[in-house]
Design an enzyme around this catalytic site. Structure first.
Site, PDB file in Angstrom:
ATOM      1  N   HIS A   1       0.829  -1.213   0.000  1.00  0.00           N
ATOM      2  CA  HIS A   1       0.000   0.000   0.000  1.00  0.00           C
ATOM      3  C   HIS A   1       0.861   1.260   0.000  1.00  0.00           C
ATOM      4  O   HIS A   1       1.959   1.269   0.541  1.00  0.00           O
ATOM      5  CB  HIS A   1      -0.938   0.040   1.204  1.00  0.00           C
ATOM      6  CG  HIS A   1      -0.251  -0.199   2.528  1.00  0.00           C
ATOM      7  ND1 HIS A   1       0.114  -1.449   2.960  1.00  0.00           N
ATOM      8  CD2 HIS A   1       0.135   0.666   3.500  1.00  0.00           C
ATOM      9  CE1 HIS A   1       0.692  -1.362   4.145  1.00  0.00           C
ATOM     10  NE2 HIS A   1       0.723  -0.083   4.488  1.00  0.00           N
TER      11      HIS A   1
ATOM     12  N   HIS B   1       0.711   5.089   1.459  1.00  0.00           N
ATOM     13  CA  HIS B   1       0.029   6.036   2.338  1.00  0.00           C
ATOM     14  C   HIS B   1       0.051   7.404   1.652  1.00  0.00           C
ATOM     15  O   HIS B   1       1.083   7.808   1.115  1.00  0.00           O
ATOM     16  CB  HIS B   1       0.806   6.224   3.656  1.00  0.00           C
ATOM     17  CG  HIS B   1       0.878   5.020   4.539  1.00  0.00           C
ATOM     18  ND1 HIS B   1       0.127   4.905   5.681  1.00  0.00           N
ATOM     19  CD2 HIS B   1       1.638   3.905   4.473  1.00  0.00           C
ATOM     20  CE1 HIS B   1       0.421   3.756   6.289  1.00  0.00           C
ATOM     21  NE2 HIS B   1       1.340   3.127   5.573  1.00  0.00           N
TER      22      HIS B   1
HETATM   23  P1  AMP Z   1       1.815   0.003   7.499  1.00  0.00           P
HETATM   24  O1  AMP Z   1       2.193   0.137   8.959  1.00  0.00           O
HETATM   25  O2  AMP Z   1       2.633   0.843   6.576  1.00  0.00           O
HETATM   26  O3  AMP Z   1       1.758  -1.457   7.089  1.00  0.00           O
HETATM   27  O4  AMP Z   1       0.360   0.614   7.384  1.00  0.00           O
HETATM   28  C1  AMP Z   1      -0.791  -0.102   7.672  1.00  0.00           C
HETATM   29  C2  AMP Z   1      -1.875   0.910   7.942  1.00  0.00           C
HETATM   30  O5  AMP Z   1      -3.124   0.255   7.836  1.00  0.00           O
HETATM   31  C3  AMP Z   1      -1.824   1.538   9.332  1.00  0.00           C
HETATM   32  O6  AMP Z   1      -1.638   2.946   9.214  1.00  0.00           O
HETATM   33  C4  AMP Z   1      -3.178   1.182   9.950  1.00  0.00           C
HETATM   34  O7  AMP Z   1      -3.727   2.235  10.695  1.00  0.00           O
HETATM   35  C5  AMP Z   1      -4.008   0.873   8.727  1.00  0.00           C
HETATM   36  N1  AMP Z   1      -5.083  -0.077   8.951  1.00  0.00           N
HETATM   37  C6  AMP Z   1      -5.005  -1.290   9.557  1.00  0.00           C
HETATM   38  N2  AMP Z   1      -6.218  -1.884   9.565  1.00  0.00           N
HETATM   39  C7  AMP Z   1      -7.071  -1.033   8.946  1.00  0.00           C
HETATM   40  C8  AMP Z   1      -8.465  -1.074   8.644  1.00  0.00           C
HETATM   41  N3  AMP Z   1      -9.237  -2.126   8.984  1.00  0.00           N
HETATM   42  N4  AMP Z   1      -9.016  -0.028   8.001  1.00  0.00           N
HETATM   43  C9  AMP Z   1      -8.249   1.046   7.658  1.00  0.00           C
HETATM   44  N5  AMP Z   1      -6.936   1.138   7.907  1.00  0.00           N
HETATM   45  C10 AMP Z   1      -6.353   0.124   8.553  1.00  0.00           C
END
Ligand code: AMP
Ligand code: ZN
Length: 136
Positions: free
Chosen positions: A98, A100
């Site tokens: 993903h 951000h």
């Molecule tokens: P990363 O730490 O770069 O892998 O980012 C993962 C992101 O996904 C984090 O910022 C979380 O807050 C977000 N996240 C995890 N679960 C969910 C969810 N169910 N809906 C929306 N965002 C999520």
């Protein structure tokens, strides 16, 4: 395989979806750095930046630019970061690739605070040679 982002794609988990097309989904991060913090993901599961297929990556970049424009026009931040964390050491917590999009405001609380290094004599060339040897 247990993947929360695949669950969001398949509507098995809730999310505030902003946009989707055949290849890509964009939705709000549930724990935002700043409000409007968005995640852009490929619909085909892939763990990280190295394994995501090139076609998906091109579409992800295109949609990330489009959503960044929409965030800029709607929320009017002072700037924004495009970030991708790859590997636990880099802060990756969801192992479905993903981008951000993080809206930024002057004097907001978020900062990377790097402890910058310096190269000693010759080591910059050594690192460059090592990397150049693996570019193909
Ligand atoms: P990363 O730490 O770069 O892998 O980012 C993962 C992101 O996904 C984090 O910022 C979380 O807050 C977000 N996240 C995890 N679960 C969910 C969810 N169910 N809906 C929306 N965002 C999520
Ligand atoms: Zn997944």
């Amino acid at each position: 395989m247990n993947c929360i982002f695949c669950d969001i794609i398949n509507r098995k988990a809730n999310a505030e979806i902003l946009f989707e097309n055949e290849k890509v989904l964009a939705f709000l991060d549930v724990r935002p750095v700043n409000y409007g913090h968005t995640l852009v993901i490929p619909k085909t599961h892939s763990e990280n930046f190295l394994s995501v297929c090139k076609e998906d990556l091109l579409e992800l970049i295109r949609i990330t630019q489009m959503i960044s424009g929409a965030i800029t026009k709607s929320i009017n931040p002072d700037g924004f970061n495009i970030v991708t964390n790859n590997g636990t050491a880099a802060g990756q917590s969801v192992f479905h690739f993903h981008f951000h999009i993080i809206p930024r405001f002057n004097n907001d609380a978020f900062s990377f605070k790097p402890n910058l290094k310096s190269y000693s004599n010759g080591t910059m060339r050594e690192f460059a040679d090592k990397i150049r040897a693996k570019i193909f």
